[in-house]
Design a protein around this motif. Structure first.
Motif, PDB file in Angstrom:
ATOM      1  N   ILE A   9      74.969  66.439  28.438  1.00  0.00           N
ATOM      2  CA  ILE A   9      76.170  66.795  27.668  1.00  0.00           C
ATOM      3  C   ILE A   9      76.412  65.787  26.552  1.00  0.00           C
ATOM      4  N   ASP A  10      76.316  64.504  26.887  1.00  0.00           N
ATOM      5  CA  ASP A  10      76.543  63.460  25.882  1.00  0.00           C
ATOM      6  C   ASP A  10      75.520  63.550  24.748  1.00  0.00           C
ATOM      7  N   GLY A  11      74.259  63.784  25.112  1.00  0.00           N
ATOM      8  CA  GLY A  11      73.209  63.891  24.096  1.00  0.00           C
ATOM      9  C   GLY A  11      73.440  65.057  23.157  1.00  0.00           C
ATOM     10  N   PHE A  12      73.934  66.158  23.707  1.00  0.00           N
ATOM     11  CA  PHE A  12      74.204  67.331  22.870  1.00  0.00           C
ATOM     12  C   PHE A  12      75.444  67.131  22.013  1.00  0.00           C
ATOM     13  N   GLU A  13      76.513  66.642  22.634  1.00  0.00           N
ATOM     14  CA  GLU A  13      77.773  66.477  21.909  1.00  0.00           C
ATOM     15  C   GLU A  13      77.637  65.495  20.747  1.00  0.00           C
ATOM     16  N   ALA A  14      76.764  64.527  20.893  1.00  0.00           N
ATOM     17  CA  ALA A  14      76.552  63.553  19.818  1.00  0.00           C
ATOM     18  C   ALA A  14      75.967  64.207  18.573  1.00  0.00           C
ATOM     19  N   GLY A  48      66.325  69.215  27.985  1.00  0.00           N
ATOM     20  CA  GLY A  48      66.860  67.947  27.519  1.00  0.00           C
ATOM     21  C   GLY A  48      66.420  66.719  28.276  1.00  0.00           C
ATOM     22  N   ALA A  49      66.277  66.825  29.598  1.00  0.00           N
ATOM     23  CA  ALA A  49      65.933  65.657  30.398  1.00  0.00           C
ATOM     24  C   ALA A  49      64.564  65.084  30.045  1.00  0.00           C
ATOM     25  N   ASP A  50      63.691  65.919  29.491  1.00  0.00           N
ATOM     26  CA  ASP A  50      62.328  65.487  29.171  1.00  0.00           C
ATOM     27  C   ASP A  50      62.125  65.207  27.682  1.00  0.00           C
ATOM     28  N   VAL A  51      63.206  65.225  26.891  1.00  0.00           N
ATOM     29  CA  VAL A  51      63.098  65.061  25.441  1.00  0.00           C
ATOM     30  C   VAL A  51      63.249  63.589  25.074  1.00  0.00           C
ATOM     31  N   ALA A  52      62.285  63.077  24.303  1.00  0.00           N
ATOM     32  CA  ALA A  52      62.319  61.657  23.914  1.00  0.00           C
ATOM     33  C   ALA A  52      63.276  61.394  22.755  1.00  0.00           C
ATOM     34  N   ASP A  53      63.368  62.357  21.822  1.00  0.00           N
ATOM     35  CA  ASP A  53      64.217  62.201  20.637  1.00  0.00           C
ATOM     36  C   ASP A  53      65.187  63.383  20.567  1.00  0.00           C
ATOM     37  N   PRO A  54      66.351  63.277  21.216  1.00  0.00           N
ATOM     38  CA  PRO A  54      67.292  64.406  21.277  1.00  0.00           C
ATOM     39  C   PRO A  54      67.691  64.951  19.906  1.00  0.00           C
TER      40      PRO A  54
END
Length: 288
Positions: A9-14, A48-54
């Motif tokens: 969630i944090d990675g997406f919201e950013a 998302g959990a496997d993504v190095a560069d969100p």
């Protein structure tokens, strides 16, 4: 699991606002941009959990989703009744603008409409969102040389279709206020004096509400339509007028007898109205 979900969630919201800004410029629609970003979120939950560069992953995914939507809508756009305008991006006039006016102006978005989906993506990613060509090539799964050619073509098309004048905030604000005052009293003489000799008026009814089926060119052409409306409706059917910011510049939100509509203005260098963009299509005003 809870920690992983919070990180997703944090990675997406950013990145959400950046994705919405990109999707709106790609699609010219607030609602479709939100749908594209929502689709990106669903894919992000799975990967998302496997993504190095969100940030890069989300921009790439959203861009590709927008390209798919543009290609799918090609036949619908070709059959559109009357002139097409982007869905208005409306903000309160008192708020600081979220977007730079020159990057979301109606004229700029219309210029983007001249581009193919790939050209549009390359131009926005490189020239507006400042990605380098290598990043854009990776996003679009194209060779860097091909991306450079697409960018060059896109830039040429956009340059020839840019607004005739840079929109000055104060001039646009005065014009919007004067247009509102003249409209409220059906003062056609005052309205005529606000228009440049070569002013244009583009109205989008989408076949759902009455609107001109062609671009009106020249003061006399525009006033012919306005005078016809006054003759049929007396006070032009205006119930209320609110000053708002439309696509980064001062404009008007009108409540008419048959529903809301928006007016976006492009001033010329002499302080007159060079262009009026009127949105009447109810499908593009649901977010108002």
């Amino acid at each position: 699991m809870a920690t992983m979900d919070a990180a997703l969630i944090d990675g997406f919201e950013a990145n959400r606002q950046r994705l919405k800004r990109l999707a709106y410029r790609m699609l010219g629609s607030v609602s479709e941009a939100e749908d594209a970003v929502q689709d990106a979120w669903l894919r992000w939950q799975r990967a998302g959990a496997d993504v190095a560069d969100p940030a890069a992953w989300l921009v790439r995914t959203t861009t590709r989703l927008c390209i798919d939507r543009l290609r799918a809508a090609k036949a619908e756009r070709a059959a559109y009744k009357g002139p097409w305008l982007p869905e208005p991006l409306i903000e309160p006039l008192t708020a600081d603008p979220v977007e730079r006016a020159e990057e979301v102006s109606v004229a700029f978005l219309l210029a983007l409409e001249r581009l193919s989906p790939l050209e549009r993506a390359v131009f926005l990613l490189h020239d507006v969102f400042e990605q380098d060509y290598a990043e854009v090539a990776e996003t679009l799964d194209r060779k860097e040389s091909a991306v450079r050619q697409l960018a060059s073509r896109a830039r040429e098309h956009v340059q020839t279709a840019r607004p005739r004048f840079t929109v000055d905030h104060d001039k646009a604000l005065k014009l919007a206020a004067a247009f509102a005052a003249a409209s409220a009293t059906a003062d056609t003489k005052a309205l005529s004096e606000l228009l440049a000799e070569d002013a244009i008026m583009v109205s989008d009814g989408g076949g759902k509400r009455t609107a001109a089926l062609r671009v009106l060119v020249g003061r006399d052409d525009v006033m012919g339509l306005i005078q016809g409306i006054v003759w049929r409706h007396g006070d032009m059917g205006v119930k209320s007028v609110e000053a708002v910011r439309i696509n980064g510049a001062p404009g008007l939100l009108l409540q008419m007898a048959d529903g809301p509509e928006t007016f976006a203005f492009e001033p010329d260098e002499d302080g007159r109205i060079a262009a009026i963009y009127v949105m009447r299509n109810p499908d593009k005003l649901r977010h108002v």
